[in-house]
Design a protein around this motif. Structure first.
Motif, PDB file in Angstrom:
ATOM      1  N   THR A 286      -6.432  -3.709  -4.563  1.00  0.00           N
ATOM      2  CA  THR A 286      -6.510  -3.717  -6.023  1.00  0.00           C
ATOM      3  C   THR A 286      -6.570  -2.283  -6.506  1.00  0.00           C
ATOM      4  O   THR A 286      -7.315  -1.470  -5.949  1.00  0.00           O
ATOM      5  CB  THR A 286      -7.792  -4.439  -6.508  1.00  0.00           C
ATOM      6  OG1 THR A 286      -7.834  -5.751  -5.964  1.00  0.00           O
ATOM      7  CG2 THR A 286      -7.845  -4.508  -8.031  1.00  0.00           C
ATOM      8  N   TRP A 287      -5.784  -1.988  -7.528  1.00  0.00           N
ATOM      9  CA  TRP A 287      -5.952  -0.689  -8.175  1.00  0.00           C
ATOM     10  C   TRP A 287      -6.198  -0.897  -9.660  1.00  0.00           C
ATOM     11  O   TRP A 287      -5.715  -1.839 -10.270  1.00  0.00           O
ATOM     12  CB  TRP A 287      -4.789   0.262  -7.925  1.00  0.00           C
ATOM     13  CG  TRP A 287      -3.430  -0.257  -8.236  1.00  0.00           C
ATOM     14  CD1 TRP A 287      -2.776  -0.216  -9.430  1.00  0.00           C
ATOM     15  CD2 TRP A 287      -2.517  -0.874  -7.313  1.00  0.00           C
ATOM     16  NE1 TRP A 287      -1.532  -0.773  -9.316  1.00  0.00           N
ATOM     17  CE2 TRP A 287      -1.340  -1.187  -8.022  1.00  0.00           C
ATOM     18  CE3 TRP A 287      -2.591  -1.190  -5.953  1.00  0.00           C
ATOM     19  CZ2 TRP A 287      -0.253  -1.794  -7.425  1.00  0.00           C
ATOM     20  CZ3 TRP A 287      -1.504  -1.794  -5.372  1.00  0.00           C
ATOM     21  CH2 TRP A 287      -0.354  -2.092  -6.105  1.00  0.00           C
TER      22      TRP A 287
ATOM     23  N   GLY B 288      -5.300   3.994   0.655  1.00  0.00           N
ATOM     24  CA  GLY B 288      -6.507   3.549   1.331  1.00  0.00           C
ATOM     25  C   GLY B 288      -7.611   3.386   0.305  1.00  0.00           C
ATOM     26  O   GLY B 288      -7.409   3.632  -0.899  1.00  0.00           O
ATOM     27  N   PRO B 289      -8.795   3.001   0.739  1.00  0.00           N
ATOM     28  CA  PRO B 289      -9.905   2.786  -0.188  1.00  0.00           C
ATOM     29  C   PRO B 289     -10.205   4.036  -1.021  1.00  0.00           C
ATOM     30  O   PRO B 289     -10.291   5.139  -0.482  1.00  0.00           O
ATOM     31  CB  PRO B 289     -11.083   2.462   0.730  1.00  0.00           C
ATOM     32  CG  PRO B 289     -10.483   2.048   2.028  1.00  0.00           C
ATOM     33  CD  PRO B 289      -9.179   2.778   2.132  1.00  0.00           C
ATOM     34  N   GLY B 290     -10.337   3.850  -2.333  1.00  0.00           N
ATOM     35  CA  GLY B 290     -10.693   4.943  -3.229  1.00  0.00           C
ATOM     36  C   GLY B 290      -9.585   5.918  -3.566  1.00  0.00           C
ATOM     37  O   GLY B 290      -9.796   6.851  -4.350  1.00  0.00           O
TER      38      GLY B 290
ATOM     39  N   VAL C 200      -6.510   4.035  -9.405  1.00  0.00           N
ATOM     40  CA  VAL C 200      -7.507   4.234  -8.358  1.00  0.00           C
ATOM     41  C   VAL C 200      -7.668   2.919  -7.593  1.00  0.00           C
ATOM     42  O   VAL C 200      -7.853   1.859  -8.204  1.00  0.00           O
ATOM     43  CB  VAL C 200      -8.870   4.657  -8.955  1.00  0.00           C
ATOM     44  CG1 VAL C 200      -9.904   4.830  -7.857  1.00  0.00           C
ATOM     45  CG2 VAL C 200      -8.731   5.937  -9.767  1.00  0.00           C
ATOM     46  N   VAL C 201      -7.574   2.984  -6.263  1.00  0.00           N
ATOM     47  CA  VAL C 201      -7.762   1.800  -5.426  1.00  0.00           C
ATOM     48  C   VAL C 201      -9.244   1.443  -5.447  1.00  0.00           C
ATOM     49  O   VAL C 201     -10.093   2.223  -5.014  1.00  0.00           O
ATOM     50  CB  VAL C 201      -7.271   2.033  -3.981  1.00  0.00           C
ATOM     51  CG1 VAL C 201      -7.545   0.813  -3.105  1.00  0.00           C
ATOM     52  CG2 VAL C 201      -5.791   2.389  -3.974  1.00  0.00           C
TER      53      VAL C 201
ATOM     54  N   ARG D 232       0.809  -1.224   0.000  1.00  0.00           N
ATOM     55  CA  ARG D 232       0.000   0.000   0.000  1.00  0.00           C
ATOM     56  C   ARG D 232       0.842   1.274   0.000  1.00  0.00           C
ATOM     57  O   ARG D 232       0.324   2.362   0.209  1.00  0.00           O
ATOM     58  CB  ARG D 232      -0.985  -0.033   1.161  1.00  0.00           C
ATOM     59  CG  ARG D 232      -0.333   0.019   2.517  1.00  0.00           C
ATOM     60  CD  ARG D 232      -1.337  -0.138   3.600  1.00  0.00           C
ATOM     61  NE  ARG D 232      -2.068   1.106   3.781  1.00  0.00           N
ATOM     62  CZ  ARG D 232      -2.476   1.579   4.950  1.00  0.00           C
ATOM     63  NH1 ARG D 232      -2.267   0.896   6.050  1.00  0.00           N
ATOM     64  NH2 ARG D 232      -3.114   2.711   5.029  1.00  0.00           N
ATOM     65  N   THR D 233       2.152   1.128  -0.257  1.00  0.00           N
ATOM     66  CA  THR D 233       3.060   2.275  -0.294  1.00  0.00           C
ATOM     67  C   THR D 233       3.552   2.489  -1.728  1.00  0.00           C
ATOM     68  O   THR D 233       4.472   1.788  -2.179  1.00  0.00           O
ATOM     69  CB  THR D 233       4.249   2.027   0.660  1.00  0.00           C
ATOM     70  OG1 THR D 233       3.739   1.706   1.961  1.00  0.00           O
ATOM     71  CG2 THR D 233       5.149   3.238   0.746  1.00  0.00           C
ATOM     72  N   PRO D 234       2.966   3.439  -2.476  1.00  0.00           N
ATOM     73  CA  PRO D 234       3.351   3.636  -3.873  1.00  0.00           C
ATOM     74  C   PRO D 234       4.844   3.891  -4.095  1.00  0.00           C
ATOM     75  O   PRO D 234       5.390   3.502  -5.129  1.00  0.00           O
ATOM     76  CB  PRO D 234       2.514   4.843  -4.312  1.00  0.00           C
ATOM     77  CG  PRO D 234       1.310   4.796  -3.422  1.00  0.00           C
ATOM     78  CD  PRO D 234       1.833   4.287  -2.096  1.00  0.00           C
ATOM     79  N   ALA D 235       5.519   4.486  -3.131  1.00  0.00           N
ATOM     80  CA  ALA D 235       6.956   4.745  -3.282  1.00  0.00           C
ATOM     81  C   ALA D 235       7.757   3.453  -3.381  1.00  0.00           C
ATOM     82  O   ALA D 235       8.897   3.456  -3.847  1.00  0.00           O
ATOM     83  CB  ALA D 235       7.467   5.593  -2.117  1.00  0.00           C
ATOM     84  N   ARG D 236       7.168   2.319  -2.992  1.00  0.00           N
ATOM     85  CA  ARG D 236       7.859   1.024  -3.055  1.00  0.00           C
ATOM     86  C   ARG D 236       7.523   0.238  -4.332  1.00  0.00           C
ATOM     87  O   ARG D 236       8.143  -0.776  -4.612  1.00  0.00           O
ATOM     88  CB  ARG D 236       7.488   0.147  -1.845  1.00  0.00           C
ATOM     89  CG  ARG D 236       7.637   0.777  -0.486  1.00  0.00           C
ATOM     90  CD  ARG D 236       8.943   0.650   0.230  1.00  0.00           C
ATOM     91  NE  ARG D 236       9.754  -0.496   0.151  1.00  0.00           N
ATOM     92  CZ  ARG D 236       9.953  -1.396   1.117  1.00  0.00           C
ATOM     93  NH1 ARG D 236       9.288  -1.304   2.243  1.00  0.00           N
ATOM     94  NH2 ARG D 236      10.810  -2.375   0.952  1.00  0.00           N
TER      95      ARG D 236
END
Length: 154
Positions: free
Chosen positions: A79-80, A47-49, A68-69, A22-26
């Motif tokens: 899931t995105w 987080g959601p959405g 978009v999550v 859940r960490t986009p930087a990773r």
């Protein structure tokens, strides 16, 4: 259904794995396809959405994906859905990247199932199937799970 999944048992808790996912930087660190270039924009922790974008490269061409999550269950599922936008309009995309986390039969490990689902993609034959993504994604996703295992071990 237009989807491909790969699974791996990883020696970590669902919480440890979910924290990385859940960490986009990773995400660029985890990417087994070589397409993600990093430089995410959006929330530091998803987080959601939530909506975030990522620098990408495909066939030598740089672009940004907009994501978009669309599914979120803490420590179990994220899931995105990814899109290519221009001027705020969704032009291509609609594919989903899903990570499901479940208790494994082996103590201290979590089964991670990574799915690429293009059943909701706009122009799936043109933008997914003809370029050969289904064939390439299985090995790339297996490499992503290997990288995820290394990321939580360090």
């Amino acid at each position: 259904m237009r989807a491909i999944s790969v699974s791996k048992d990883i020696g970590a808790t669902p919480g440890q794995l979910f924290s990385v996912l859940r960490t986009p930087a990773r995400h660029a660190e985890l990417d087994g396809s070589g397409m993600l270039q990093g430089r995410p924009a959006g929330p530091d922790v998803l987080g959601p959405g939530d909506r975030f974008s990522m620098a990408m490269r495909q066939g030598g061409l740089p672009y940004r994906s907009v994501n978009v999550v669309v599914e979120y269950e803490q420590d179990r599922l994220i899931t995105w859905q990814t899109w290519g936008e221009f001027g705020g309009r969704r032009l291509v995309g609609g594919q989903c990247w899903r990570y499901e986390l479940a208790a494994s039969d082996t103590a201290g490990t979590t089964q991670v199932t990574h799915t690429y689902d293009w059943s909701g993609a706009r122009l799936p034959r043109l933008i997914v199937e003809l370029p050969g993504f289904p064939k390439r994604m299985g090995p790339a996703m297996a490499a992503t799970l290997e990288r995820l295992a290394r990321a939580v071990a360090s």
